[in-house]
Design an enzyme around this catalytic site. Sequence first.
Site, PDB file in Angstrom:
ATOM      1  N   HIS A 308       0.949  -1.038  -0.457  1.00 15.42           N
ATOM      2  CA  HIS A 308      -0.238  -0.036   0.378  1.00 15.42           C
ATOM      3  C   HIS A 308       0.466   0.862  -0.356  1.00 15.42           C
ATOM      4  O   HIS A 308       1.932   1.101   0.115  1.00 15.42           O
ATOM      5  CB  HIS A 308      -0.891   0.214   1.330  1.00 15.42           C
ATOM      6  CG  HIS A 308      -1.790   0.441   1.741  1.00 15.42           C
ATOM      7  ND1 HIS A 308      -1.980   1.936   0.960  1.00 15.42           N
ATOM      8  CD2 HIS A 308      -3.811   0.878   0.814  1.00 15.42           C
ATOM      9  CE1 HIS A 308      -3.237   3.116   0.882  1.00 15.42           C
ATOM     10  NE2 HIS A 308      -3.928   1.728   0.768  1.00 15.42           N
ATOM     11  N   ASP A 365      -8.252  -5.173  -0.250  1.00 16.65           N
ATOM     12  CA  ASP A 365      -8.869  -6.094  -1.050  1.00 16.65           C
ATOM     13  C   ASP A 365      -8.121  -7.483  -1.230  1.00 16.65           C
ATOM     14  O   ASP A 365      -8.308  -8.154  -1.622  1.00 16.65           O
ATOM     15  CB  ASP A 365      -7.530  -5.724  -2.669  1.00 16.65           C
ATOM     16  CG  ASP A 365      -8.574  -4.351  -2.960  1.00 16.65           C
ATOM     17  OD1 ASP A 365      -7.464  -3.261  -2.930  1.00 16.65           O
ATOM     18  OD2 ASP A 365      -9.590  -3.884  -2.728  1.00 16.65           O
TER      19      ASP A 365
HETATM   20  C1  SDX Z   1      -6.609   0.328  -3.163  1.00 17.56           C
HETATM   21  O1  SDX Z   1      -4.259   4.295  -2.056  1.00 17.56           O
HETATM   22  C2  SDX Z   1      -5.302   4.030  -1.567  1.00 17.56           C
HETATM   23  O2  SDX Z   1      -6.166   4.270  -0.523  1.00 17.56           O
HETATM   24  C3  SDX Z   1      -5.937   3.256  -1.898  1.00 17.56           C
HETATM   25  C4  SDX Z   1      -6.817   2.101  -1.724  1.00 17.56           C
HETATM   26  C5  SDX Z   1      -8.178   2.783  -0.977  1.00 17.56           C
HETATM   27  O3  SDX Z   1      -8.898   2.249  -0.686  1.00 17.56           O
HETATM   28  O4  SDX Z   1      -8.633   3.617  -1.836  1.00 17.56           O
HETATM   29  O5  SDX Z   1      -6.152   1.381   0.439  1.00 17.56           O
HETATM   30  C6  SDX Z   1      -7.623   0.674  -2.359  1.00 17.56           C
HETATM   31  O6  SDX Z   1      -5.936   0.601  -3.769  1.00 17.56           O
HETATM   32  C7  SDX Z   1      -5.163  -1.187  -2.415  1.00 17.56           C
HETATM   33  C8  SDX Z   1      -3.639  -1.376  -3.118  1.00 17.56           C
HETATM   34  C9  SDX Z   1      -4.449  -1.785  -3.809  1.00 17.56           C
HETATM   35  N1  SDX Z   1      -3.778  -2.704  -4.744  1.00 17.56           N
HETATM   36  C10 SDX Z   1      -2.889  -3.840  -4.834  1.00 17.56           C
HETATM   37  O7  SDX Z   1      -2.769  -4.498  -4.156  1.00 17.56           O
HETATM   38  C11 SDX Z   1      -1.918  -4.352  -5.919  1.00 17.56           C
HETATM   39  C12 SDX Z   1      -0.529  -5.136  -5.416  1.00 17.56           C
HETATM   40  N2  SDX Z   1      -0.066  -4.047  -4.888  1.00 17.56           N
HETATM   41  C13 SDX Z   1       1.276  -3.563  -5.757  1.00 17.56           C
HETATM   42  O8  SDX Z   1       1.194  -2.640  -6.684  1.00 17.56           O
HETATM   43  C14 SDX Z   1       1.550  -2.121  -4.516  1.00 17.56           C
HETATM   44  O9  SDX Z   1       1.717  -2.459  -3.804  1.00 17.56           O
HETATM   45  C15 SDX Z   1       1.416  -0.987  -4.074  1.00 17.56           C
HETATM   46  C16 SDX Z   1       0.061  -0.198  -5.705  1.00 17.56           C
HETATM   47  C17 SDX Z   1      -0.633  -1.195  -3.791  1.00 17.56           C
HETATM   48  C18 SDX Z   1       1.575   0.381  -3.940  1.00 17.56           C
HETATM   49  O10 SDX Z   1       2.605   0.460  -5.008  1.00 17.56           O
HETATM   50  P1  SDX Z   1       4.313   1.446  -3.778  1.00 17.56           P
HETATM   51  O11 SDX Z   1       3.281   2.684  -3.064  1.00 17.56           O
HETATM   52  O12 SDX Z   1       4.191   2.598  -5.750  1.00 17.56           O
HETATM   53  O13 SDX Z   1       4.687   1.084  -4.196  1.00 17.56           O
HETATM   54  P2  SDX Z   1       6.001   0.302  -4.989  1.00 17.56           P
HETATM   55  O14 SDX Z   1       5.621   0.162  -6.001  1.00 17.56           O
HETATM   56  O15 SDX Z   1       6.986   1.372  -4.824  1.00 17.56           O
HETATM   57  O16 SDX Z   1       6.554  -0.627  -3.993  1.00 17.56           O
HETATM   58  C19 SDX Z   1       7.757  -0.818  -3.220  1.00 17.56           C
HETATM   59  C20 SDX Z   1       8.787  -2.110  -3.334  1.00 17.56           C
HETATM   60  C21 SDX Z   1       9.072  -2.283  -4.672  1.00 17.56           C
HETATM   61  O17 SDX Z   1       9.768  -3.208  -4.955  1.00 17.56           O
HETATM   62  P3  SDX Z   1      11.580  -2.001  -4.674  1.00 17.56           P
HETATM   63  O18 SDX Z   1      11.741  -2.023  -6.388  1.00 17.56           O
HETATM   64  O19 SDX Z   1      12.140  -1.496  -4.038  1.00 17.56           O
HETATM   65  O20 SDX Z   1      12.971  -3.603  -4.648  1.00 17.56           O
HETATM   66  O21 SDX Z   1       8.006  -2.698  -2.846  1.00 17.56           O
HETATM   67  C22 SDX Z   1       7.602  -3.745  -4.367  1.00 17.56           C
HETATM   68  C23 SDX Z   1       7.742  -3.134  -5.421  1.00 17.56           C
HETATM   69  O22 SDX Z   1       8.169  -3.663  -5.982  1.00 17.56           O
HETATM   70  N3  SDX Z   1       5.822  -4.034  -4.467  1.00 17.56           N
HETATM   71  C24 SDX Z   1       6.008  -5.279  -4.360  1.00 17.56           C
HETATM   72  C25 SDX Z   1       4.700  -4.898  -3.955  1.00 17.56           C
HETATM   73  N4  SDX Z   1       4.346  -4.337  -4.270  1.00 17.56           N
HETATM   74  C26 SDX Z   1       4.783  -3.256  -3.790  1.00 17.56           C
HETATM   75  N5  SDX Z   1       6.199  -6.621  -4.931  1.00 17.56           N
HETATM   76  C27 SDX Z   1       5.321  -7.530  -4.661  1.00 17.56           C
HETATM   77  N6  SDX Z   1       4.050  -7.863  -4.558  1.00 17.56           N
HETATM   78  C28 SDX Z   1       3.754  -6.494  -4.443  1.00 17.56           C
HETATM   79  N7  SDX Z   1       1.892  -6.386  -4.405  1.00 17.56           N
END
Ligand code: SDX
Length: 431
Positions: A308, A365
């Site tokens: 998140h 989710d």
């Molecule tokens: C919702 O914003 C809100 O409030 C949203 C929400 C709401 O109520 O409106 O809460 C609802 O959208 C919840 C989120 C639902 N999405 C998912 O579950 C999809 C999977 N999650 C990821 O796509 C991700 O965690 C996000 C999009 C939710 C957040 O992404 P960020 O904050 O941009 O984090 P990032 O991409 O910079 O990740 C940081 C690190 C990275 O690794 P490094 O480059 O540092 O090595 O964490 C890794 C990412 O690759 N990472 C994951 C991951 N999420 C982040 N690796 C594997 N699986 C994941 N799910």
Amino acid sequence: MGNDTVTVTNNATGKSAEFPLLKGTHGPDVADISTLYQKLGIFTYDPGFKSTGSCKSAITFIDGEEGILLYRGYPIEQLAEQSSYPEVCYLLYYGELPNKKQYADFDKIMNHHSMVNESLRTFYQGFHHNAHPMAIMVGVVGALSAFYHDSLEIGDLRHQEISAHRLIAKMPTIAAACYKHSVGQPMVYPNNKMGYAANFLNMMFSVPADDYEVNPVHARALDLLFTLHADHEQNASTSTVRLAGSSEANPFAAVSAGIGALWGPAHGGANEAVIRMLEEIGDAKNIDKFIARAKDKNDTFRLMGFGHRVYKNYDPRARIIAKMAKEMLGTTSGTDPLLEISLKLEEIALKDEYFIGRKLYPNVDFYSGIIYKAMGIPTNMFTVLFSIARTIGWITQWHEMINDPQRSIGRPRQLYTGAAKRDYVPINARG
Ligand code: SDX
């Protein structure tokens, strides 16, 4: 240099300027840099807005480090335990919990607006039966503005309120009709004797040829899920609604834009993606392979429902939903295999340094789809249910933005990295 300012110095020019440091009720202080370009001739750069506050807001507060979520100051855990979605809608929009008369009047208004114009029902015929329901939602909700010319003066508080009432009340009717169209069944009219969540389930699953009894356990669980999804500060879809609304587009068009943003699997589309991921994993013995894929930089696979932008702790909503899932489905073996896989997946991920180090926890989710599935909701309707619940958040944030004395059209700038200025070359002179 007071302790209520920040100083920015541009070392390239030696110029410095002071900017106000704003303090909120809760949360980090905010540097007001709205005059940065005017004073120092530079822009900020913050892709994804990880360090940028887009507005002042009194609606919802999130503490990502502590896993705290407050709606108008009330902890989500207390509202989940003691309130209802219609009462939370009143609280979010009007800012205070309703007394008995206010609640009764609000409930009556919601009922009054639950039907849609009959000609709106023909819109669905234009879609194939296999259209994704979120595509239909974007179209039909945006088209509501074609019907309500009497309440589109966005500066009129009463018009704002009528539009909010219409959107909250009509979303379940519009959403259920998407499902009915996909299964070739007649759309079901709302029944105002039922509560908000029960009415939706009735419109989803009842048919004219049979009696249908809404399962009260499902109705209560859905009411709670709607409450947990109602608002969440300046997330991607809410920011979209604010930006669309800042051009003074009508609220139906702004909410339709929000529905489009919510659809993405990185946002509200994740609840559908989680179930498809769990089905692809298929068996707990395959979990390690998928965890490895999630950690592999060369693999685009992510653990859906994990991570998140704000929560670097367990999403408080996920904690409540996980408890609900276990209560509804039980955790004895032989229950829903997807629940068993998700519980095992969470257990393994939360012991893995990759997820611990990046503070990746289950989000709202991760478990919600398992409950929707147990209610018989088809997977492609999961994000539609999220859009029903989030409509109160979107329209409340829109309402706050429209009435903000500092309101101006949202228009970010950029760091230009394209071609330097150059002269046109006629085609005959080109190589
Ligand atoms: C919702 O914003 C809100 O409030 C949203 C929400 C709401 O109520 O409106 O809460 C609802 O959208 C919840 C989120 C639902 N999405 C998912 O579950 C999809 C999977 N999650 C990821 O796509 C991700 O965690 C996000 C999009 C939710 C957040 O992404 P960020 O904050 O941009 O984090 P990032 O991409 O910079 O990740 C940081 C690190 C990275 O690794 P490094 O480059 O540092 O090595 O964490 C890794 C990412 O690759 N990472 C994951 C991951 N999420 C982040 N690796 C594997 N699986 C994941 N799910």
